[in-house]
Design a protein around this motif. Structure first.
Motif, PDB file in Angstrom:
ATOM      1  N   TYR A  87      -4.209  -5.031  -0.198  1.00  0.00           N
ATOM      2  CA  TYR A  87      -2.776  -5.143   0.068  1.00  0.00           C
ATOM      3  C   TYR A  87      -2.465  -4.746   1.508  1.00  0.00           C
ATOM      4  O   TYR A  87      -1.675  -5.404   2.187  1.00  0.00           O
ATOM      5  CB  TYR A  87      -1.981  -4.280  -0.910  1.00  0.00           C
ATOM      6  CG  TYR A  87      -0.493  -4.480  -0.812  1.00  0.00           C
ATOM      7  CD1 TYR A  87       0.109  -5.616  -1.340  1.00  0.00           C
ATOM      8  CD2 TYR A  87       0.320  -3.550  -0.174  1.00  0.00           C
ATOM      9  CE1 TYR A  87       1.475  -5.818  -1.244  1.00  0.00           C
ATOM     10  CE2 TYR A  87       1.682  -3.739  -0.070  1.00  0.00           C
ATOM     11  CZ  TYR A  87       2.259  -4.876  -0.610  1.00  0.00           C
ATOM     12  OH  TYR A  87       3.614  -5.079  -0.505  1.00  0.00           O
TER      13      TYR A  87
ATOM     14  N   VAL B 143      -0.746  -7.168   4.254  1.00  0.00           N
ATOM     15  CA  VAL B 143       0.481  -6.795   4.968  1.00  0.00           C
ATOM     16  C   VAL B 143       0.227  -6.796   6.476  1.00  0.00           C
ATOM     17  O   VAL B 143       1.074  -7.255   7.256  1.00  0.00           O
ATOM     18  CB  VAL B 143       0.996  -5.424   4.478  1.00  0.00           C
ATOM     19  CG1 VAL B 143       2.086  -4.882   5.391  1.00  0.00           C
ATOM     20  CG2 VAL B 143       1.508  -5.535   3.056  1.00  0.00           C
TER      21      VAL B 143
ATOM     22  N   TYR C 245       3.620  -3.732  -3.545  1.00  0.00           N
ATOM     23  CA  TYR C 245       2.315  -3.105  -3.811  1.00  0.00           C
ATOM     24  C   TYR C 245       2.163  -2.773  -5.291  1.00  0.00           C
ATOM     25  O   TYR C 245       1.119  -3.040  -5.892  1.00  0.00           O
ATOM     26  CB  TYR C 245       2.173  -1.840  -2.960  1.00  0.00           C
ATOM     27  CG  TYR C 245       0.984  -1.004  -3.349  1.00  0.00           C
ATOM     28  CD1 TYR C 245      -0.306  -1.433  -3.080  1.00  0.00           C
ATOM     29  CD2 TYR C 245       1.152   0.207  -3.999  1.00  0.00           C
ATOM     30  CE1 TYR C 245      -1.407  -0.674  -3.442  1.00  0.00           C
ATOM     31  CE2 TYR C 245       0.070   0.973  -4.363  1.00  0.00           C
ATOM     32  CZ  TYR C 245      -1.207   0.532  -4.082  1.00  0.00           C
ATOM     33  OH  TYR C 245      -2.291   1.287  -4.465  1.00  0.00           O
TER      34      TYR C 245
ATOM     35  N   LEU D 120       8.096  -3.264   0.370  1.00  0.00           N
ATOM     36  CA  LEU D 120       6.635  -3.178   0.505  1.00  0.00           C
ATOM     37  C   LEU D 120       6.022  -2.356  -0.634  1.00  0.00           C
ATOM     38  O   LEU D 120       4.990  -2.725  -1.197  1.00  0.00           O
ATOM     39  CB  LEU D 120       6.255  -2.566   1.857  1.00  0.00           C
ATOM     40  CG  LEU D 120       6.462  -3.454   3.080  1.00  0.00           C
ATOM     41  CD1 LEU D 120       6.218  -2.663   4.353  1.00  0.00           C
ATOM     42  CD2 LEU D 120       5.544  -4.658   3.004  1.00  0.00           C
TER      43      LEU D 120
END
Length: 101
Positions: free
Chosen positions: A10, A14, A45, A41
């Motif tokens: 992740y 990002v 996640y 965010l």
């Protein structure tokens, strides 16, 4: 293990997205609500982590049940083999005793 791999993946995803949109982000960072961006965010996640965890659970459950079935078949075959050896030993045992007499 699942947690660490998802976290690393992740973060890399990002980072790639931020690198792709770096110019736009730097030009409009003063207009953005950074708290909302941070919350999005984190929520993203958690969603990715939940989905990946469910997929991993399903995959390893299927593997476990296949392995369990395979072990069951192995024990069935092992039992048959033991019976065959038991019958064979009885036959050989009877022959040995009859020869000695």
């Amino acid at each position: 293990k699942n947690f660490f791999l998802v976290t690393i993946g992740y973060l890399l995803l990002v980072a790639v997205i931020f690198a792709y949109f770096a110019e736009y982000l730097l030009n409009s960072i003063h207009k953005m609500n950074l708290v909302t961006l941070g919350a999005e965010l984190i929520i993203g996640y958690l969603v990715v982590l939940a989905v990946y965890t469910v997929l991993t659970y399903v995959q390893y459950s299927v593997r476990y049940h296949r392995a369990k079935k395979s072990v069951k078949q192995y024990y069935i075959q092992l039992t048959k083999l033991e019976r065959m050896y038991g019958k064979n030993e009885k036959k050989n045992g009877d022959r040995r005793t009859s020869r000695r007499k």
